[in-house]
Design an enzyme around this catalytic site. Structure first.
Site, mmCIF file in Angstrom:
data_model
loop_
_atom_site.group_PDB
_atom_site.id
_atom_site.type_symbol
_atom_site.label_atom_id
_atom_site.label_comp_id
_atom_site.label_asym_id
_atom_site.label_seq_id
_atom_site.Cartn_x
_atom_site.Cartn_y
_atom_site.Cartn_z
ATOM 1 N N ASN A 41 -6.527 1.366 0.048
ATOM 2 C CA ASN A 41 -5.828 1.513 -1.230
ATOM 3 C C ASN A 41 -6.522 0.755 -2.357
ATOM 4 O O ASN A 41 -5.934 0.505 -3.397
ATOM 5 C CB ASN A 41 -4.381 1.003 -1.145
ATOM 6 N N THR A 76 0.823 -1.209 0.000
ATOM 7 C CA THR A 76 0.000 0.000 0.000
ATOM 8 C C THR A 76 0.858 1.261 0.000
ATOM 9 O O THR A 76 2.039 1.231 0.343
ATOM 10 C CB THR A 76 -0.901 0.066 1.249
ATOM 11 N N CYS A 77 0.200 2.376 -0.343
ATOM 12 C CA CYS A 77 0.859 3.686 -0.332
ATOM 13 C C CYS A 77 0.885 4.255 1.077
ATOM 14 O O CYS A 77 0.725 5.457 1.259
ATOM 15 C CB CYS A 77 0.100 4.641 -1.242
ATOM 16 N N ASP A 78 1.031 3.421 2.077
ATOM 17 C CA ASP A 78 1.088 3.897 3.458
ATOM 18 C C ASP A 78 2.475 3.589 3.971
ATOM 19 O O ASP A 78 2.915 2.437 3.956
ATOM 20 C CB ASP A 78 0.020 3.195 4.302
#
Lengths: 377, 377
Positions: free
Chosen positions: A367, A324-326
């Protein structure tokens, strides 16, 4: 550790995307191991660990009872064939309307740790049996618990007394020695507290009948029969020591211990990269991470075995992260993992010992990624 | 901060269970505030912050572009009316088959930070524009990012060169100064690095065209127009300083900044208790916690305002926790919250500023609890 049945299933079915495969044979073996190691203790499977219907049905058919955290979990246990008498509503934090629903479904055993909870139970579950959870220090656990659940032993006496005054049946004491508890003697001091409360209540004319030993039994020791037996021996020794020949009914709530080792997640390497051209450390990104089911890598508390088809190749340390973009979605960084230097995007990776606390922890759609698929075989 | 529209909705509809209510008027205002503060910068809304269709449709109709983390997010943006030319596949970690699906859907703008990713893009998205993400130190951010995304600036030059050799269009640089970035000057050093890379690439005959300023714009400053303008002024000053009169196209990726303040979660107090009869601290348990949508309370990083109907009563410090049987499900403990001493089970509580990173973070069914419901008004 991945069983041959799981390997064959993956080889034949080749499911797309990350998924968890649960081998029911392992659950069955684990249940028998627990029964043998602690024959006088009733098993209340902690449904939250993995509520897959097939797991619940197997355990119900083997005679297991169920520790439920919510009304939906109670409904799942009932649907799996457990009678209400084999269900405990073990969450100390319950809405009064949920207590009423559980009571209407036939549940008569509830956890408490506070006066306000007793009042709700008195109104919504008249006459029910209640056990009071006491605080434990969690020494020796891989994952010691916070003070969120339980009250000090001295207060437990008042809570149980309060329960009697509210038309409930004070029934016993529960505690939790911490998750992945690796010290079989960890139950000793909690049992000493429980015995003291039994004595105190007897002095007030109330005979408690039950001690709930909680969970905490570690997953990876489970296939190791002598180790399970060690827990049984340590606990029955402590019971004799503190309760003499008036040993109470005991129950326990294994979750991880029953299903953890039964599951393997199949995932895929999405990217292998470095942060600079001279960087020694590789970053290995998987198609599953903290938000897709591996929430228990939080604080890197649980280190799952990672298996690839290139495990015969030379290894080097990696940072392992999710897709994910985390930026918090990093699984292992402080203590890097050694993985084959030949790994590339598209390679399959097996994450072992992931049968517990994975599927239900996965996010709805963070996401845009789907929740973790599960196959029970 | 809860808007009158949200209060009226909750008063009239009285939805059962915890839920998030999003006020589209606030999203609209925030979008306009950003447009005004940074008129030369294209807004690519970070879909992961809140992918509610109504939010995406509103923003698409206002001309927003979209930063997507996955193919499902791309599909949601398209369904909301965004043309593919207004979509960026901003995740640096992509499966090759997902790149191919995005390319087939018309997406031509992709993030990279590694050679292996360039190779995948070269095969699956020939000719596409790529921007390389560089590492930033995140000083001044409430939530500095890990090193998960981006590469060192020197490597970015090689990655973009590599992209050219793989039939892609090297298009620009991106970075992220950290979430809830409270220092408007935080963009300065990253823009200096970006300008240096532009110069280096020009020396190799490649004219880059775009700088992606990322996200990080804080939520709570958003209704404060001068503050948003301050960011705009600081960033355009830095652009002039480092790029002179050859200022590139810029894009930004606000998520929290657009929707954070637009949402309020309505929750309920389930239990108020103490751990001993002499304990000064109360534990206040809500029907929503870390696993029901409040994942960003991790490390107590984000402290949401909590509002009750008893806020006129005297307050005292509390520990605030969620409803699950997970001891990690404690929201605020290290820095306790002052809440009314009259709070009891059944009281309603509003959790403000929860429009971003809540619904999609909620777990599928941990402890049997349903995912967070959302109402967009």
């Amino acid at each position: 550790m991945t069983t041959q049945r799981i390997r064959s299933f993956l080889a034949e079915r080749r499911p797309e995307g990350p998924c968890l495969v649960i081998d029911l044979d392992v659950v069955r073996d684990n249940y028998r191991t627990f029964r043998k190691a602690m024959p006088d203790t009733a098993i209340f499977y902690a449904v939250k660990a993995n509520p897959a219907p097939e797991v619940l049905e197997l355990l119900a058919s083997m005679g297991s009872s169920f520790d439920c955290a919510s009304v939906p979990e109670i409904e799942m246990a009932l649907a799996a064939g457990a009678p209400p008498a084999r269900i405990s509503y073990g969450n100390t934090i319950k809405k009064e309307r949920d207590i009423a629903r559980a009571f209407a479904l036939g549940v008569r055993l509830f956890a408490v740790d506070a006066y306000e909870e007793v009042e709700k139970l008195g109104r919504a579950a008249p006459g029910a049996r209640v056990f009071c959870r006491i605080l434990c220090d969690g020494a020796g656990a891989d994952w010691p618990l916070s003070r969120k659940f339980g009250c000090e032993p001295a207060m437990a006496v008042s809570v149980l007394e309060y329960a009697r005054h509210h038309g409930l049946t004070p029934y016993g004491i529960s505690f939790h020695v911490g998750s992945q508890q690796t010290d079989p003697d960890a139950w000793d001091s909690a049992l000493a507290s429980a015995a003291a409360i039994f004595g105190e209540m007897a002095g007030r004319g109330v005979e408690l009948g039950m001690v709930n030993l909680g969970g905490g039994f570690p997953a990876r020791y489970l296939n190791d029969v002598p180790a399970a037996r060690e827990y049984g021996q340590a606990i029955s020794g402590a019971l004799r020591r503190h309760f003499g020949n008036r040993i109470p009914e005991t129950i326990m709530e294994p979750g991880r211990g029953l299903v953890g080792a039964a599951g393997t997640i199949k995932a895929e390497i999405v990217l292998v990269s470095r942060k600079s051209d001279t960087d020694q450390a590789r970053w290995v990104y998987l198609d599953i991470g903290k938000f897709g089911g591996l929430a228990e890598t939080m604080e890197e508390a649980i280190r799952y075995p990672l298996l690839t088809e290139k495990d015969a190749d030379p290894h080097a340390p990696c940072i392992v992260a999710g897709p994910t973009c985390d930026s918090a979605d990093v699984l292992y960084e402080r203590t890097p993992y050694a993985l084959p230097i030949t790994l590339t995007a598209g390679d399959e990776i097996l994450i072992d010992g992931t049968g517990a606390y994975t599927t239900t922890y996965s996010t709805v759609a963070f996401n845009g990624f789907s929740p973790l698929a599960t196959y029970v075989i």
